[in-house]
Design a protein around this motif. Structure first.
Motif, PDB file in Angstrom:
ATOM      1  N   LEU A   6       0.863  -1.175   0.000  1.00  0.00           N
ATOM      2  CA  LEU A   6       0.000   0.000   0.000  1.00  0.00           C
ATOM      3  C   LEU A   6       0.901   1.227   0.000  1.00  0.00           C
ATOM      4  N   GLU A   8       0.539   4.954   0.345  1.00  0.00           N
ATOM      5  CA  GLU A   8      -0.495   5.890   0.812  1.00  0.00           C
ATOM      6  C   GLU A   8       0.086   6.769   1.902  1.00  0.00           C
ATOM      7  N   TYR A  17      -7.069   0.518   5.619  1.00  0.00           N
ATOM      8  CA  TYR A  17      -6.824  -0.490   4.587  1.00  0.00           C
ATOM      9  C   TYR A  17      -5.861  -1.574   5.056  1.00  0.00           C
ATOM     10  N   VAL A  50      -1.287  -1.256  -4.220  1.00  0.00           N
ATOM     11  CA  VAL A  50      -2.385  -0.298  -4.121  1.00  0.00           C
ATOM     12  C   VAL A  50      -1.719   1.061  -4.009  1.00  0.00           C
ATOM     13  N   ILE A  79      -3.487  -1.229  -8.394  1.00  0.00           N
ATOM     14  CA  ILE A  79      -4.799  -0.614  -8.203  1.00  0.00           C
ATOM     15  C   ILE A  79      -4.559   0.836  -7.808  1.00  0.00           C
ATOM     16  N   LEU A  81      -5.843   4.037  -6.133  1.00  0.00           N
ATOM     17  CA  LEU A  81      -6.850   4.386  -5.124  1.00  0.00           C
ATOM     18  C   LEU A  81      -6.583   5.831  -4.726  1.00  0.00           C
ATOM     19  N   LEU A 103      -9.863   3.387  -8.566  1.00  0.00           N
ATOM     20  CA  LEU A 103     -10.919   3.512  -7.561  1.00  0.00           C
ATOM     21  C   LEU A 103     -10.828   4.869  -6.877  1.00  0.00           C
ATOM     22  N   LYS A 105     -11.322   6.990  -3.615  1.00  0.00           N
ATOM     23  CA  LYS A 105     -11.356   6.699  -2.172  1.00  0.00           C
ATOM     24  C   LYS A 105     -12.728   6.955  -1.568  1.00  0.00           C
ATOM     25  N   THR A 108     -14.999   4.114  -2.169  1.00  0.00           N
ATOM     26  CA  THR A 108     -14.444   2.775  -2.017  1.00  0.00           C
ATOM     27  C   THR A 108     -14.339   2.391  -0.549  1.00  0.00           C
ATOM     28  N   PRO A 110     -13.408  -0.458   2.290  1.00  0.00           N
ATOM     29  CA  PRO A 110     -12.360  -1.484   2.288  1.00  0.00           C
ATOM     30  C   PRO A 110     -12.809  -2.795   1.643  1.00  0.00           C
ATOM     31  N   LEU A 113     -12.180  -2.715  -2.106  1.00  0.00           N
ATOM     32  CA  LEU A 113     -10.757  -2.892  -2.404  1.00  0.00           C
ATOM     33  C   LEU A 113     -10.373  -4.370  -2.291  1.00  0.00           C
ATOM     34  N   LYS A 116     -11.583  -6.276  -5.298  1.00  0.00           N
ATOM     35  CA  LYS A 116     -10.757  -6.055  -6.489  1.00  0.00           C
ATOM     36  C   LYS A 116      -9.437  -6.808  -6.375  1.00  0.00           C
TER      37      LYS A 116
END
Length: 130
Positions: A6, A8, A17, A50, A79, A81, A103, A105, A108, A110, A113, A116
């Motif tokens: 992730l 982020e 997430y 992600v 992905i 996000l 996607l 946020k 979306t 969790p 996600l 997917k």
């Protein structure tokens, strides 16, 4: 076990997430900026990435473009996000670099996600799935 990276910078979003990914039984790691995320991806070869778009040091589109220049990174499922509105220019760059999903946020949960990620894992060779 599938490994999810992730990338982020929002701590609240990341915690939500990551908690959900771990609860699903995935190995999960977090990078809070694009440079670190790219480094972690290329060194650790996660099963799925992600990726947020607006992140420090290197934005998500540049991370995606850099990944696609690497032999391994050219194939890893990514992905996107993000909270950025999907402008034509943004989506063109993302899809030109073969993002698996885009996607938003705010739309979306969790669970979506995870759904997917499961779709992606189902399409990969058996050794990469949970």
């Amino acid at each position: 076990m599938a490994k999810i990276l992730l990338i982020e910078d929002d701590s609240v979003q990341a915690d939500i997430y990551l908690t959900r990914l771990l609860a699903e039984g995935y190995g999960a790691a977090l990078a809070k900026d694009g440079e670190l995320g790219l480094k972690m991806a290329l060194e650790n070869h996660p099963t799925v990435i992600v990726l947020d778009v607006r992140i420090p040091k290197m934005d998500g589109v540049n991370v995606l473009e850099a990944l696609r220049k690497d032999e391994w990174g050219a194939k890893v499922p990514v992905i996107i996000l993000t909270n950025l509105d999907p402008t034509n220019e943004l989506t063109d760059k993302i899809y030109r670099n073969n993002a698996s999903f885009f996607l938003l946020k705010q739309a979306t949960e969790p669970e979506l996600l995870i759904e997917k990620i499961k779709e992606i894992l189902a399409s990969l060779p058996q050794q990469n799935s949970v």
